[in-house]
Design an enzyme around this catalytic site. Structure first.
Site, PDB file in Angstrom:
ATOM      1  N   GLY A 160     -11.117  -2.979  -1.678  1.00  0.00           N
ATOM      2  CA  GLY A 160     -10.760  -2.857  -0.272  1.00  0.00           C
ATOM      3  C   GLY A 160     -11.313  -1.552   0.282  1.00  0.00           C
ATOM      4  CD  GLN A 208     -10.720   3.955   2.139  1.00  0.00           C
ATOM      5  OE1 GLN A 208     -10.588   2.762   2.320  1.00  0.00           O
ATOM      6  NE2 GLN A 208     -10.691   4.490   0.922  1.00  0.00           N
ATOM      7  CB  CYS A 216      -7.110   5.453  -2.925  1.00  0.00           C
ATOM      8  SG  CYS A 216      -7.745   5.607  -1.238  1.00  0.00           S
ATOM      9  CG  LEU A 217     -12.871   2.934  -3.252  1.00  0.00           C
ATOM     10  CD1 LEU A 217     -13.723   2.043  -2.354  1.00  0.00           C
ATOM     11  CD2 LEU A 217     -13.472   3.036  -4.645  1.00  0.00           C
ATOM     12  CG  HIS A 239      -4.289   0.839  -0.583  1.00  0.00           C
ATOM     13  ND1 HIS A 239      -3.963   1.610  -1.675  1.00  0.00           N
ATOM     14  CD2 HIS A 239      -5.415   1.394  -0.063  1.00  0.00           C
ATOM     15  CE1 HIS A 239      -4.858   2.593  -1.795  1.00  0.00           C
ATOM     16  NE2 HIS A 239      -5.756   2.481  -0.829  1.00  0.00           N
ATOM     17  CD  GLU A 240      -7.982  -0.918   1.749  1.00  0.00           C
ATOM     18  OE1 GLU A 240      -8.387  -0.009   2.487  1.00  0.00           O
ATOM     19  OE2 GLU A 240      -8.062  -0.850   0.508  1.00  0.00           O
ATOM     20  CG  HIS A 299      -6.795   3.762   3.889  1.00  0.00           C
ATOM     21  ND1 HIS A 299      -6.945   5.095   3.579  1.00  0.00           N
ATOM     22  CD2 HIS A 299      -6.960   3.088   2.731  1.00  0.00           C
ATOM     23  CE1 HIS A 299      -7.191   5.211   2.277  1.00  0.00           C
ATOM     24  NE2 HIS A 299      -7.202   4.011   1.738  1.00  0.00           N
TER      25      HIS A 299
HETATM   26 ZN    ZN Z   1      -7.405   3.598  -0.271  1.00  0.00          ZN
END
Ligand code: ZN
Length: 160
Positions: A50, A55, A98-99, A140-141, A144
């Protein structure tokens, strides 16, 4: 949808862009479609399941996800202006990565099933109920898009 996108740099915590509340998408145009393509390419290259627009430095309410491609079943999704319209009363705990916060997995409790409403690239409204990994990823997204990271929700390390 999976081809031809550019791989973009992913911002890392504590970049302040990751803490902003993103405004809604209002223009469903070619630029938006190009952004979605780039975000999918970036997500697959990371590799992740995701990716949310902030991000990659874009403050707008859009995320992409594909929770099954790592199992060999590509299912690219683009969710614009997503909202959670229903949450189950049962929480599940998953370890989330998380990236934007590499190497710091967080144990997070979230509703195990959620119904989302969002707009597609054509602006049309859609709704679907997600469970399991898709429910975790979607929540989660969406976090963000509101400047929230999974590390903010991390439970203590000691398992109950
Ligand atoms: Zn994330």
């Amino acid at each position: 949808m999976t081809g031809a996108g550019r791989v973009l740099p992913i911002l890392r915590h504590p970049d302040p862009v990751l803490r902003r509340i993103c405004p809604a998408v209002t223009a469903f145009d070619d630029d938006l479609a190009a952004l979605a393509r780039d975000m999918l390419a970036t997500m697959y290259a990371a590799p992740g399941r995701g990716l949310a627009a902030p991000q990659i430095g874009r403050e707008t309410r859009l995320f992409v996800m594909d929770v099954t491609w790592k199992d060999g079943v590509p299912d690219p999704r683009v969710l614009i202006n997503p909202e959670i319209t229903w949450r189950s009363g049962t929480d599940a705990i998953h370890v989330e990565g998380c990236l934007s916060v590499p190497g710091i997995p967080a144990r997070v409790a979230r509703p195990d099933t959620v119904t989302l409403r969002w707009q597609g690239l054509d602006g049309a409204l859609r709704s679907e109920t997600f469970t399991g990994m898709a429910a975790v990823c979607a929540q989660h997204e969406i976090d963000h898009l509101d400047g929230i990271l999974c590390i903010d929700r991390a439970l203590p390390d000691a398992a109950a």
